[in-house]
Motif scaffolding. Sequence first.
Motif, PDB file in Angstrom:
ATOM      1  N   ARG A 223      33.106 -26.431 -31.652  1.00 60.30           N
ATOM      2  CA  ARG A 223      32.924 -27.700 -30.953  1.00 60.30           C
ATOM      3  C   ARG A 223      33.760 -27.718 -29.671  1.00 60.30           C
ATOM      4  N   LYS A 224      33.331 -28.453 -28.698  1.00 59.05           N
ATOM      5  CA  LYS A 224      34.016 -28.542 -27.416  1.00 59.05           C
ATOM      6  C   LYS A 224      34.790 -29.851 -27.308  1.00 59.05           C
ATOM      7  N   GLY A 225      35.884 -29.809 -26.541  1.00 56.93           N
ATOM      8  CA  GLY A 225      36.668 -31.007 -26.303  1.00 56.93           C
ATOM      9  C   GLY A 225      37.498 -31.414 -27.506  1.00 56.93           C
ATOM     10  N   ASP A 226      37.942 -32.680 -27.488  1.00 54.01           N
ATOM     11  CA  ASP A 226      38.750 -33.196 -28.590  1.00 54.01           C
ATOM     12  C   ASP A 226      37.888 -33.325 -29.846  1.00 54.01           C
ATOM     13  N   VAL A 227      38.505 -33.062 -30.986  1.00 52.64           N
ATOM     14  CA  VAL A 227      37.781 -33.181 -32.253  1.00 52.64           C
ATOM     15  C   VAL A 227      38.546 -34.110 -33.183  1.00 52.64           C
ATOM     16  N   ASP A 228      37.854 -34.622 -34.177  1.00 54.54           N
ATOM     17  CA  ASP A 228      38.487 -35.470 -35.188  1.00 54.54           C
ATOM     18  C   ASP A 228      39.288 -34.630 -36.172  1.00 54.54           C
ATOM     19  N   PHE A 229      40.350 -35.228 -36.657  1.00 49.55           N
ATOM     20  CA  PHE A 229      41.028 -34.675 -37.828  1.00 49.55           C
ATOM     21  C   PHE A 229      40.078 -34.887 -39.020  1.00 49.55           C
ATOM     22  N   PRO A 230      39.806 -33.872 -39.822  1.00 46.14           N
ATOM     23  CA  PRO A 230      38.807 -34.025 -40.895  1.00 46.14           C
ATOM     24  C   PRO A 230      39.307 -34.930 -42.025  1.00 46.14           C
ATOM     25  N   SER A 231      38.373 -35.397 -42.810  1.00 42.82           N
ATOM     26  CA  SER A 231      38.734 -36.253 -43.954  1.00 42.82           C
ATOM     27  C   SER A 231      38.192 -35.647 -45.245  1.00 42.82           C
TER      28      SER A 231
END
Length: 811
Positions: A223-231
Amino acid sequence: MSLLQRACTRPRAQLKRSILQAAASRRHLTNNGFFQVSDEVREALNTNKPVVALETTIYTHGFPYPDNVALASLLESVVRVNGGVPATIGILDGVAHVGMSPEELIRLTESAGKSTTLKLSRRDLSYVCGLRLTNKRFNGGTTIAGTMLLAHLAGIRIFGTGGLGGVHRGAESSMDISADLTELGRTPVTVISSGCKSFLDIGRTLEYLETEGVGVGTFADGRKGDVDFPSFWARDSGVKSPTTIENERDAAAIIHAQHSLQIQSGLLFANPVPAESEIPREAMDSVIAEAIRQADASGASGKDNTPFILNKIKELTGGKSIPANGALIESNVRRAAIVAKELSVLEANQDGAQGSTTGYFTPVPTSPISSSANTPIETPPSSPEAPLITASSDPPPVDIIVAGALAVDFSCDYAPLSGSSSKTDPAPHTSNPAVITQTLGGVAHNIAKAAHYLGSNVLLCSAIGDDLSGRAALSQLQTEGMQSDGIKMLPLPERTAQYVAVNNANKDLTLAMADMSILESSTPESIQSTWLSNFSEHSTKPKIVVVDANWSAPTLQAWLHYGRSINAYTVFEPVSTAKSTRLLTPTSSQTQPQNENIYPTHLADLATPNTHELLALHNTADTLSLFASPQWFRIIDAIGIPSSGLRTRLTQTLGPALVDEGIPQQSIKLLPFIPTILTKLGARGVLLTRLLLPDDPLLSDGEAARYVLARNGNGDGIVGGLYVRVFPVEEVVRPEEVVSVNGIGDTFLGAVVSGLVGGGAVQDVLGLAQRAAGLTLRCGESVSREVRGLRGELERGGMEGLPYPFMVDYS
């Protein structure tokens, strides 16, 4: 650290370096009465091999026995396949183990659910270890906090696990915060997990980790750019990750810098659950809310809170959370192994750049491209002799197909205590002390593995379930360097085959239990669509087809029909007395099975029964009146047995004992159905009974004359004579040398077919096959690795030694 230290050459800097190194080494404990690091892990740490720590709470408090054994085997295999050394960490009898043997893992996993098996965090370690001195013995699975501490004490820097603990919802009033977070704040170990459990307060968890000085990043997975912290179950949480990590090489660089800077806190690298196993966050929100409500209502708090909520989530999702759990922890451990390997490469390169040469092992570097959980990972060969072959659209050439059981084997060897009433046999209807080992087995797997060790191109054809045992089996198969193209994963409710052998104190089989339903439920139509049609597409034309009797009777016979239809030499392994008769059992498509399965239109060219299986085959043929058919009499007459019978000649050649037991007589009567029979006689060797073709060179060989007990006299040209010979065991293994009897017959057959495909005659390969079986008898594996040492005895050539098959039109 070496770059900073070598840049400072003044005496005070050198002194500081020595002080820092001494301080660091004090944390790496040596083995003592409370703490044990396995030889394999110590050797790996001392030679810069990549090591990955694995927790055990998931085995003692997450999965039931024996699923936890399968998971443990799978995760260790994942580490090894990806170039690392697994260090499973847990407590046995009050001793902390870093790196557990298969026996130790089974002891721990089978203790799951007992009152003396505890869930252990940092605070609990001194309690369970200390009470050992007062004869109070506890086992325990270590949590993330407990595993981190023990890993650091051993010198391990990378830890792969499932989901992190965190700040619980409502923690502002309950102060319910996992010890995992504070451990990350004070212990320099890198944890790779799928974030934290999604029923926690993810935002506050990240805030707490920031306060503790813990570096947190999430793998981009392309994925590109900022990503979410997974849950955990979902790849996104709605909370942005503090940093993004592009790939494993970047992760290794961060870890190297962390330790070089002497930062005494941990790192958390979040690895999103594989996309195909994800449960979307929207679907989980209502489930989690209900699970938390029920936990609050029941008063589940502290260390009981997480297990309670996880169990409720399992119930509320109808079990869908369990496959996701398995997929994400496998993905995390795989990524941890690759990061550990990249770290070893990086540090070896750094040492080399500074002129520091060592004898350390240098792993093969991986690509800088991020390894997505969805992308197969290529790994170096497990050994020069066993190249790793993965599935492909253009399969390699195949000399031998082995179709049958691939199973997880449990071997239970009776180990009587000093006060046991029986020193040899376990007592029925009660628990017995034993040494229990787990291996990858199954009759077909063992045969294929032995032939593979001897250098043959083998394709194992079997089915596994979409379960933990199946994934562990497939991973281990690839570790062994065997082709995996022929392994088909079937959806639930199919179960991967399992076999449990109970042996007495002499390692002789007392009782065995087998669950082979995944093969027994197959049909000729299913194997045609699953395997045989693919062989046709890829022009797979093996020289030998080996089939074990774990298939249903129609499917077994369909495999053998396939072998005969392509002019391959067909081999039948009876497996057991109950299953051996499937070769002769009429199927729904056979109106006159006795006419269709008699030489030269027989199905099996060779079979390898033991004496019990031989008797079962004989009695079945008798019950089905196969010995009364005109076709059977025609072959018996063609052999040329004198009117006075063969008893005298058999006794002179074989000795009276075998003749009195009726073993050679039974095998001779079965030759019209199986023209070559190798009857396994245990310590007495192997009885070869064989129809000879009219032009067989043995008929004119002076040295073989004593074993040619009959010659064709009617001139019909179908049979030339009868060859009967016992091959004694070259070396009798003393009882004290026997480690396990499981797999010796399979090893024997694997060596036989490997010798045959290399151009040897049946009678010429039996010595090699017996030596191979003897090596397995002396080891605890289903097939001894030392079998590879016999490879030089095989002469590679054509199939000149095979007297059969005939081209048969079954259309």
